[in-house]
Design a protein around this motif. Structure first.
Motif, mmCIF file in Angstrom:
data_model
loop_
_atom_site.group_PDB
_atom_site.id
_atom_site.type_symbol
_atom_site.label_atom_id
_atom_site.label_comp_id
_atom_site.label_asym_id
_atom_site.label_seq_id
_atom_site.Cartn_x
_atom_site.Cartn_y
_atom_site.Cartn_z
ATOM 1 N N UNK A 1 47.523 38.097 27.583
ATOM 2 C CA UNK A 1 47.527 38.429 26.156
ATOM 3 C C UNK A 1 46.134 38.276 25.541
ATOM 4 N N UNK A 2 45.354 37.333 26.045
ATOM 5 C CA UNK A 2 43.988 37.127 25.557
ATOM 6 C C UNK A 2 43.023 38.175 26.110
ATOM 7 N N UNK A 3 43.490 38.979 27.037
ATOM 8 C CA UNK A 3 42.636 39.996 27.631
ATOM 9 C C UNK A 3 41.773 39.483 28.773
ATOM 10 N N UNK A 4 42.028 38.267 29.220
ATOM 11 C CA UNK A 4 41.236 37.704 30.321
ATOM 12 C C UNK A 4 41.568 38.395 31.641
ATOM 13 N N UNK A 5 42.802 38.877 31.766
ATOM 14 C CA UNK A 5 43.245 39.599 32.964
ATOM 15 C C UNK A 5 44.053 40.806 32.524
ATOM 16 N N UNK A 6 44.044 41.839 33.353
ATOM 17 C CA UNK A 6 44.755 43.069 33.025
ATOM 18 C C UNK A 6 46.259 42.930 33.229
ATOM 19 N N UNK A 7 46.649 42.041 34.138
ATOM 20 C CA UNK A 7 48.076 41.876 34.433
ATOM 21 C C UNK A 7 48.346 40.448 34.885
ATOM 22 N N UNK A 8 49.614 40.089 34.884
ATOM 23 C CA UNK A 8 50.016 38.772 35.372
ATOM 24 C C UNK A 8 49.682 38.646 36.858
ATOM 25 N N UNK A 9 49.886 39.711 37.598
ATOM 26 C CA UNK A 9 49.582 39.706 39.028
ATOM 27 C C UNK A 9 48.095 39.425 39.263
ATOM 28 N N UNK A 10 47.233 40.053 38.476
ATOM 29 C CA UNK A 10 45.794 39.838 38.617
ATOM 30 C C UNK A 10 45.436 38.372 38.358
ATOM 31 N N UNK A 11 46.057 37.759 37.363
ATOM 32 C CA UNK A 11 45.789 36.353 37.048
ATOM 33 C C UNK A 11 46.239 35.451 38.189
ATOM 34 N N UNK A 12 47.393 35.729 38.755
ATOM 35 C CA UNK A 12 47.902 34.920 39.864
ATOM 36 C C UNK A 12 47.020 35.096 41.099
ATOM 37 N N UNK A 13 46.581 36.320 41.363
ATOM 38 C CA UNK A 13 45.702 36.578 42.504
ATOM 39 C C UNK A 13 44.398 35.802 42.347
#
Length: 82
Positions: free
Chosen positions: A18-30
């Motif tokens: 939501x903050x725009x730090x990652x494009x998707x939840x998957x990207x953040x987990x990766x």
């Protein structure tokens, strides 16, 4: 691989997206897994270093810095040839 994150972790991942730090939840987990992998690799390197110290396989800082400075000189001189 499908799994459920604890609520706190799930909320955190969603907030990063939501903050725009990652494009998707998957990207953040990766990214989290990549960082975990790096931490484990660092732990392995530290274990090797501790073992070397235990076996008196170490170098004093003057030797290390001299070697690094020599590497820098070589890199700089080979870079200036082109």
């Amino acid at each position: 691989m499908n799994f459920n994150l604890p609520v706190e972790a799930n909320d955190y991942v969603k907030s990063l997206v939501a903050q725009g730090r990652y494009q998707s939840e998957e990207e953040a987990v990766i990214e989290g897994i990549r960082l975990l992998k790096g931490r484990e690799e660092l732990r392995a390197k530290i274990a090797v270093g501790v073992s070397q110290l235990d076996h008196s396989e170490s170098f004093d800082e003057l030797t290390v810095f001299a070697d690094v400075e020599e590497e820098i000189r070589r890199a700089e001189s080979s870079g200036n040839q082109g």
